[in-house]
Scaffold this motif. Structure first.
Motif, PDB file in Angstrom:
ATOM      1  N   ALA A 242      -6.313 120.041  34.671  1.00  0.00           N
ATOM      2  CA  ALA A 242      -5.152 120.755  34.136  1.00  0.00           C
ATOM      3  C   ALA A 242      -4.103 120.974  35.221  1.00  0.00           C
ATOM      4  O   ALA A 242      -2.900 120.866  34.964  1.00  0.00           O
ATOM      5  N   VAL A 243      -4.551 121.281  36.434  1.00  0.00           N
ATOM      6  CA  VAL A 243      -3.613 121.450  37.555  1.00  0.00           C
ATOM      7  C   VAL A 243      -2.872 120.141  37.804  1.00  0.00           C
ATOM      8  O   VAL A 243      -1.638 120.117  37.916  1.00  0.00           O
ATOM      9  N   LEU A 244      -3.618 119.053  37.894  1.00  0.00           N
ATOM     10  CA  LEU A 244      -2.991 117.761  38.166  1.00  0.00           C
ATOM     11  C   LEU A 244      -2.038 117.359  37.051  1.00  0.00           C
ATOM     12  O   LEU A 244      -0.928 116.876  37.316  1.00  0.00           O
ATOM     13  N   ALA A 245      -2.433 117.595  35.801  1.00  0.00           N
ATOM     14  CA  ALA A 245      -1.560 117.266  34.677  1.00  0.00           C
ATOM     15  C   ALA A 245      -0.277 118.091  34.714  1.00  0.00           C
ATOM     16  O   ALA A 245       0.814 117.569  34.460  1.00  0.00           O
ATOM     17  N   ALA A 246      -0.401 119.363  35.066  1.00  0.00           N
ATOM     18  CA  ALA A 246       0.776 120.231  35.134  1.00  0.00           C
ATOM     19  C   ALA A 246       1.754 119.771  36.210  1.00  0.00           C
ATOM     20  O   ALA A 246       2.958 119.965  36.095  1.00  0.00           O
ATOM     21  N   GLU A 247       1.226 119.113  37.236  1.00  0.00           N
ATOM     22  CA  GLU A 247       2.061 118.610  38.327  1.00  0.00           C
ATOM     23  C   GLU A 247       2.501 117.168  38.103  1.00  0.00           C
ATOM     24  O   GLU A 247       3.168 116.578  38.948  1.00  0.00           O
ATOM     25  N   GLY A 248       2.085 116.591  36.980  1.00  0.00           N
ATOM     26  CA  GLY A 248       2.478 115.224  36.680  1.00  0.00           C
ATOM     27  C   GLY A 248       1.725 114.169  37.469  1.00  0.00           C
ATOM     28  O   GLY A 248       2.181 113.042  37.613  1.00  0.00           O
ATOM     29  N   VAL A 249       0.554 114.541  37.965  1.00  0.00           N
ATOM     30  CA  VAL A 249      -0.273 113.608  38.733  1.00  0.00           C
ATOM     31  C   VAL A 249      -1.214 112.884  37.775  1.00  0.00           C
ATOM     32  O   VAL A 249      -1.875 113.517  36.946  1.00  0.00           O
ATOM     33  N   ASP A 250      -1.281 111.570  37.888  1.00  0.00           N
ATOM     34  CA  ASP A 250      -2.186 110.761  37.077  1.00  0.00           C
ATOM     35  C   ASP A 250      -3.599 110.938  37.626  1.00  0.00           C
ATOM     36  O   ASP A 250      -3.975 110.311  38.621  1.00  0.00           O
ATOM     37  N   GLU A 251      -4.378 111.790  36.982  1.00  0.00           N
ATOM     38  CA  GLU A 251      -5.690 112.188  37.510  1.00  0.00           C
ATOM     39  C   GLU A 251      -6.615 111.020  37.818  1.00  0.00           C
ATOM     40  O   GLU A 251      -7.211 110.976  38.893  1.00  0.00           O
ATOM     41  N   PRO A 252      -6.766 110.032  36.942  1.00  0.00           N
ATOM     42  CA  PRO A 252      -7.681 108.942  37.276  1.00  0.00           C
ATOM     43  C   PRO A 252      -7.290 108.183  38.549  1.00  0.00           C
ATOM     44  O   PRO A 252      -8.145 107.638  39.232  1.00  0.00           O
ATOM     45  N   ASN A 253      -6.007 108.150  38.852  1.00  0.00           N
ATOM     46  CA  ASN A 253      -5.543 107.430  40.034  1.00  0.00           C
ATOM     47  C   ASN A 253      -5.261 108.329  41.230  1.00  0.00           C
ATOM     48  O   ASN A 253      -4.810 107.843  42.273  1.00  0.00           O
ATOM     49  N   ALA A 254      -5.515 109.622  41.085  1.00  0.00           N
ATOM     50  CA  ALA A 254      -5.274 110.562  42.189  1.00  0.00           C
ATOM     51  C   ALA A 254      -6.334 110.353  43.272  1.00  0.00           C
ATOM     52  O   ALA A 254      -7.494 110.039  42.973  1.00  0.00           O
ATOM     53  N   PRO A 255      -5.955 110.522  44.526  1.00  0.00           N
ATOM     54  CA  PRO A 255      -6.931 110.389  45.615  1.00  0.00           C
ATOM     55  C   PRO A 255      -8.061 111.414  45.468  1.00  0.00           C
ATOM     56  O   PRO A 255      -7.823 112.559  45.056  1.00  0.00           O
ATOM     57  N   GLY A 256      -9.244 110.999  45.798  1.00  0.00           N
ATOM     58  CA  GLY A 256     -10.403 111.887  45.733  1.00  0.00           C
ATOM     59  C   GLY A 256     -10.239 113.135  46.573  1.00  0.00           C
ATOM     60  O   GLY A 256     -10.680 114.223  46.180  1.00  0.00           O
ATOM     61  N   ASP A 257      -9.591 113.003  47.727  1.00  0.00           N
ATOM     62  CA  ASP A 257      -9.379 114.159  48.598  1.00  0.00           C
ATOM     63  C   ASP A 257      -8.513 115.206  47.907  1.00  0.00           C
ATOM     64  O   ASP A 257      -8.735 116.406  48.067  1.00  0.00           O
ATOM     65  N   LEU A 258      -7.515 114.755  47.157  1.00  0.00           N
ATOM     66  CA  LEU A 258      -6.630 115.678  46.451  1.00  0.00           C
ATOM     67  C   LEU A 258      -7.394 116.398  45.341  1.00  0.00           C
ATOM     68  O   LEU A 258      -7.302 117.615  45.202  1.00  0.00           O
ATOM     69  N   LYS A 259      -8.171 115.648  44.582  1.00  0.00           N
ATOM     70  CA  LYS A 259      -8.954 116.263  43.507  1.00  0.00           C
ATOM     71  C   LYS A 259      -9.944 117.279  44.075  1.00  0.00           C
ATOM     72  O   LYS A 259     -10.100 118.369  43.530  1.00  0.00           O
ATOM     73  N   LYS A 260     -10.575 116.925  45.173  1.00  0.00           N
ATOM     74  CA  LYS A 260     -11.531 117.837  45.811  1.00  0.00           C
ATOM     75  C   LYS A 260     -10.835 119.088  46.321  1.00  0.00           C
ATOM     76  O   LYS A 260     -11.349 120.202  46.169  1.00  0.00           O
ATOM     77  N   ALA A 261      -9.662 118.951  46.908  1.00  0.00           N
ATOM     78  CA  ALA A 261      -8.925 120.102  47.430  1.00  0.00           C
ATOM     79  C   ALA A 261      -8.557 121.065  46.306  1.00  0.00           C
ATOM     80  O   ALA A 261      -8.704 122.288  46.446  1.00  0.00           O
ATOM     81  N   VAL A 262      -8.097 120.520  45.183  1.00  0.00           N
ATOM     82  CA  VAL A 262      -7.734 121.366  44.044  1.00  0.00           C
ATOM     83  C   VAL A 262      -8.984 122.044  43.494  1.00  0.00           C
ATOM     84  O   VAL A 262      -8.999 123.257  43.261  1.00  0.00           O
ATOM     85  N   ARG A 263     -10.047 121.283  43.302  1.00  0.00           N
ATOM     86  CA  ARG A 263     -11.294 121.845  42.754  1.00  0.00           C
ATOM     87  C   ARG A 263     -11.867 122.915  43.675  1.00  0.00           C
ATOM     88  O   ARG A 263     -12.278 123.979  43.218  1.00  0.00           O
ATOM     89  N   ASP A 264     -11.887 122.653  44.977  1.00  0.00           N
ATOM     90  CA  ASP A 264     -12.423 123.625  45.937  1.00  0.00           C
ATOM     91  C   ASP A 264     -11.586 124.901  45.961  1.00  0.00           C
ATOM     92  O   ASP A 264     -12.123 126.006  46.097  1.00  0.00           O
ATOM     93  N   CYS A 265     -10.275 124.748  45.841  1.00  0.00           N
ATOM     94  CA  CYS A 265      -9.392 125.911  45.823  1.00  0.00           C
ATOM     95  C   CYS A 265      -9.691 126.768  44.590  1.00  0.00           C
ATOM     96  O   CYS A 265      -9.812 127.991  44.687  1.00  0.00           O
ATOM     97  N   ILE A 266      -9.827 126.133  43.449  1.00  0.00           N
ATOM     98  CA  ILE A 266     -10.147 126.867  42.225  1.00  0.00           C
ATOM     99  C   ILE A 266     -11.507 127.538  42.375  1.00  0.00           C
ATOM    100  O   ILE A 266     -11.663 128.728  42.076  1.00  0.00           O
ATOM    101  N   LYS A 267     -12.481 126.781  42.843  1.00  0.00           N
ATOM    102  CA  LYS A 267     -13.840 127.305  42.990  1.00  0.00           C
ATOM    103  C   LYS A 267     -13.890 128.529  43.895  1.00  0.00           C
ATOM    104  O   LYS A 267     -14.630 129.480  43.629  1.00  0.00           O
TER     105      LYS A 267
END
Length: 81
Positions: free
Chosen positions: A50-75
């Motif tokens: 949801a964070v990535l979608a709100a920022e207009g980031v294509d989640e399947p093609n987003a770098p793993g590091d970015l997804k991990k950073a967002v997930r870790d921040c939420i967690k």
């Protein structure tokens, strides 16, 4: 997993969204924040998407590091029971 189930009822959303802005660089608008709040009960991955979608980031093609950073921040803002 052996982690305790996250308690989504005690999330300080102001702190969460401030951290996403300052730590990850995603300063979500009100509609984006609402989508994250709605997604969070479905889990951390749903909230991250949801964070990535709100920022207009294509989640399947987003770098793993970015997804991990967002997930870790939420967690880090979700209180354990």
């Amino acid at each position: 997993m052996t982690d305790a189930a996250p308690n989504f009822d005690h999330v300080d959303f102001d702190a969460l969204f401030a951290a996403l802005c300052s730590e990850v660089g995603f300063c979500l608008h009100e509609k984006g924040q609402k989508k994250v709040v709605e997604a969070l009960p479905r889990g951390l991955d749903a909230a991250m998407k949801a964070v990535l979608a709100a920022e207009g980031v294509d989640e399947p093609n987003a770098p793993g590091d970015l997804k991990k950073a967002v997930r870790d921040c939420i967690k880090s803002h979700v209180q354990k029971d």
